[in-house]
Design a protein around this motif. Sequence first.
Motif, PDB file in Angstrom:
ATOM      1  N   ARG A   1     -10.122   8.587   0.727  1.00  0.00           N
ATOM      2  CA  ARG A   1      -8.838   8.662   0.030  1.00  0.00           C
ATOM      3  C   ARG A   1      -8.554  10.084  -0.458  1.00  0.00           C
ATOM      4  N   SER A   2      -9.606  10.805  -0.837  1.00  0.00           N
ATOM      5  CA  SER A   2      -9.382  12.184  -1.281  1.00  0.00           C
ATOM      6  C   SER A   2      -8.845  13.041  -0.143  1.00  0.00           C
ATOM      7  N   VAL A   3      -9.336  12.803   1.084  1.00  0.00           N
ATOM      8  CA  VAL A   3      -8.803  13.537   2.242  1.00  0.00           C
ATOM      9  C   VAL A   3      -7.332  13.181   2.454  1.00  0.00           C
ATOM     10  N   VAL A   4      -7.020  11.897   2.346  1.00  0.00           N
ATOM     11  CA  VAL A   4      -5.627  11.458   2.539  1.00  0.00           C
ATOM     12  C   VAL A   4      -4.722  12.086   1.483  1.00  0.00           C
ATOM     13  N   PHE A   5      -5.179  12.110   0.225  1.00  0.00           N
ATOM     14  CA  PHE A   5      -4.352  12.680  -0.840  1.00  0.00           C
ATOM     15  C   PHE A   5      -4.216  14.194  -0.689  1.00  0.00           C
ATOM     16  N   LEU A   6      -5.244  14.855  -0.162  1.00  0.00           N
ATOM     17  CA  LEU A   6      -5.119  16.298   0.073  1.00  0.00           C
ATOM     18  C   LEU A   6      -4.057  16.577   1.138  1.00  0.00           C
ATOM     19  N   VAL A   7      -4.078  15.776   2.190  1.00  0.00           N
ATOM     20  CA  VAL A   7      -3.057  15.942   3.230  1.00  0.00           C
ATOM     21  C   VAL A   7      -1.668  15.658   2.657  1.00  0.00           C
ATOM     22  N   LEU A   8      -1.575  14.631   1.830  1.00  0.00           N
ATOM     23  CA  LEU A   8      -0.291  14.308   1.206  1.00  0.00           C
ATOM     24  C   LEU A   8       0.172  15.431   0.287  1.00  0.00           C
ATOM     25  N   ASP A   9      -0.735  15.980  -0.492  1.00  0.00           N
ATOM     26  CA  ASP A   9      -0.371  17.069  -1.403  1.00  0.00           C
ATOM     27  C   ASP A   9       0.066  18.306  -0.620  1.00  0.00           C
ATOM     28  N   LYS A  10      -0.654  18.610   0.459  1.00  0.00           N
ATOM     29  CA  LYS A  10      -0.275  19.766   1.272  1.00  0.00           C
ATOM     30  C   LYS A  10       1.098  19.558   1.905  1.00  0.00           C
ATOM     31  N   SER A  11       1.368  18.331   2.344  1.00  0.00           N
ATOM     32  CA  SER A  11       2.676  18.040   2.935  1.00  0.00           C
ATOM     33  C   SER A  11       3.799  18.225   1.916  1.00  0.00           C
ATOM     34  N   GLN A  12       3.579  17.760   0.709  1.00  0.00           N
ATOM     35  CA  GLN A  12       4.606  17.904  -0.321  1.00  0.00           C
ATOM     36  C   GLN A  12       4.807  19.360  -0.702  1.00  0.00           C
ATOM     37  N   LYS A  13       3.725  20.122  -0.821  1.00  0.00           N
ATOM     38  CA  LYS A  13       3.858  21.540  -1.148  1.00  0.00           C
ATOM     39  C   LYS A  13       4.580  22.298  -0.037  1.00  0.00           C
TER      40      LYS A  13
END
Length: 974
Positions: free
Chosen positions: A473-485
């Motif tokens: 889940r941490s990998v998924v949230f990192l990808v999500l955070d990078k996408s939003q940024k």
Amino acid sequence: MASRHSSSPVPQPSAGDAFFKKEMEATKCFRPTQSLPDVCPKEPTGDPSNLCDSPSLVVDQHRWTIYHSKVNLPAALNDPRLAKRESDFFTKTWGVDFVDTEVTPSFYLPQITKEHFALYQQEITPREKVHERGKDVCAAKDPFDRTLLHTHDKSRTDLEQVPKIFMKPDFALEDSLTFNAVLPWSHFSTAGGKGNRDAASSRLLQEKLSHYLDIVEVNIAHQISLRSEAFFHAMTSQHELQDYLRKTSQAVKLLREKISKIDQVMCEGSLRVLRLSLTRNNCIKAYNKLKLMATVHQTQPMVQLLLSTSEFVGALDLIATTQEVLQQELQGIHSFRHLGSQLCELEKLIDKMMIAEFATYTRNDLNRPLEDDCQILEEERLVSLVFGLLKQRKLNFYEIYGDEMIITAKNIIKQCVVDTVSQIEDIDPEVVVKLADQMRMMNFPQWFDLLKNIFSKFTIFLKRIKATLNAIRSVVFLVLDKSQKTRELEDTLHKSSAKDSTVDTEVAYLTHEGLFISDAFAGTAPAPGDTALPRNSSPSSEPCSSDSASEPEGTTDSSSSKEQTSSSGTPAGVEMMISDDMKLTDLELVRLANNIQELLYNASDICHDRSVKFLMARAKDGFLEKLNSNEFVALSRLMEGFILDTEQVCGRRSMSLRGALQSQANRFVNRFHDERKTKLSLLLDNERWKQAEVPAEFQDLVDSVSDGRISLPDKKTAAAEERKPAEFLIVEGQKYATVGTVLLLIRIILEYCQCVDNIPSITTDMLTRLSDLLKYFNSRSCQLVLGAGALQVVGLKTITTKNLALSSRCLQLIVHYLPVIRAHFEARLQPKHCSMLRHFDHITKDYHDHIAEISAKLVAIMDSLFDKLLSKYEVKAPVPSACFRNICKQMAKMHEAIYDLLPEEQTQMLFLRINTSYKLHLKRQLAHLNVVNDGGPLNGLVTSDVAFYTGNLQALKGLNNLDLNMAEIWEQKR
């Protein structure tokens, strides 16, 4: 005649050309005349806009232009390719390329009909009539002389010989009717015997048409002769024009020679430098392309090398970069025409390899030895696999993990059973083959230890799953955070670019090869078909070197170095691997994170479901229902502890194991209640309702309850065994005489309370069962004592007052503990179940009613005695009478029977009620005997008997201060 469809080689002059033209006389401008084509180039007039339309002296001096053409009028009118005149019938009008074509009407011109001229005809008709009348009145002024009129009439007469069909404006030989009218084919029939006549007809027709042509040409020549003055004036002007053209040609030739020298001296060198610079840049680009092709050529071996080391992310990045290069930089390269499809197949193979690798990792992670270590297995490998699967949009990889969890949970239970069975010598695996049968042969301690081991293994199992899923889940949230940024950055750049205005730089356009001078100096020539580079490129930038010009190659090298870098060991290192080609939406990433979290909940449900199946397998032979209270409480606590541990790990309650525990608890409650109710029934059926001694352990039990603790001692203490039993049970300073059944009932009630403490989930069921037990004791004791059921059940001869008083005191003891029991259950009930406490109110009321009935029974016993004795009472000597002696004797027996059983206050209240009954019967008998309070002899005898009664009653223990109020036996005088 000129061909209609053939284009003239002489360009037509336009109105905007700035050529020197001879002025026309004002008197001859009455009609527009088409001037002869100009054959001299235009001279510059200083207008820069005309320079774009004029021929270039530098570029066009050595190539043919339309201005080199020289055409005379006869050559334009006559077709030299036709030798004979008679064969020129069709081609001289429509040309040699005449075809039957249909002209498509124009979309921009409306269809004109006669209705469009209706208004004009209405306006012009009156004027025409006026004009005709004027012609009749006044003779027309003839500007021509009679000769011209005669000549005109002759020409008109000649033209009348020509058929009218040739004069029609819509004359066209394409029309079959017109064609047949002009050429009657009936004269050209080739039937036998008519050949000579047809030939004569053909010649006659040809001569006729030639005659018509001569008439027309004569008339044309006549018309030209009428305008001979203008024709000769034009010829005169032609000589002057030729002289001017000769001088102009010499000036132009001199100018061209000078410009040619200027071009050789000043321009050719600079242009050669630019060409060489562009050639060099093209060579550099070609070299870089070749280097890029060489790099792309090594893609497949490099991918194989990365796959051999399980570098799936690097291999995918390399394939993606190569695909991008093939589509952008190397598009159309023939040698790479199959590389794109090969890379796609390789990418599909990597997808399968990643899924297989993730399945292998999942199997290794979940099947490793279950120890206290909950570290993630090969976290770098896991992060790399998850990132690669996300990159390829394989969002259902978590299902593989879920399937493996189910298999592992089964294996955990199986392995625990095998390990436990192997340590028990009483079980022979060769005789009992099935694991379920082997498990059923265990006793409770062995099976309990096995269940505890399974629960501990499941707890570690869930902790490992949680750690692994948290990493995913941490990998998924990192990808999500990078996408939003990234999206926020793009929005910011878009807003800033909208505010900034672009500054255009002026560039000189080079006409040689259509290049920008700034592009030439920058060393970047546009590729064929490409547009010019941005105009704000710096003209002062250096020419492209091999390093600066090979931008695609630099991109490939940086991508390769990024791909060959090993993945970070922590999830934070994923940020270095996250690229912009992650085509996942925020909704997909959030849904994936939720699914992974749901997978953790499913893991808890799986462990609970397997535990339930394990419990049900052991409960098939009624094993769990046969457990005693202590064993079931231990089992319940173990299961509750496991449920709380899983809830703490997974963050959600799983109801399957809790439901199974509740089901077993309900069975346990039913069996628990049935056993105790049966025990109480047996005790009551054998109870002789005599005062029992109170063992020290019961006194200690009551004392512990008085301290606010409801708990049963595990074992009898040595001090309790040494103490002698007491005659009474001391409860908060009060003595209670009880029977043995009530003492055991108190212990049973405390067992119910303690069971609620041990198993909170059965509080409501226990409250219902305890209420039933208390009601049963009340009703059964009423049947045995008040209903005299003990006479048949136990064999008592009679129900004495002592039995009644003892029963009342036992009921009072139970009533004393009802508020304590109510408070105990109230503290453990949920708010929504507090309405069940009304059962205690009903029970308390029932017990009070029962106690009141016993008191009423005791009064009724004495009442019947008073009625029997006083009905025979006679006022006579001796004093005291035998009746009063018997009454006092029975009162003394009553007092002796109940005084040690009931408290002093209750004894006094009871004897007051008995005294009231006595006074009522005595008053009735005295009224019957007509004895009044008149101081007579009879009154004296009654007073003596009453004094004897009063003295004896007050002499009893505890009744000396009793207010008897014996004056009420006499009738009040009215």
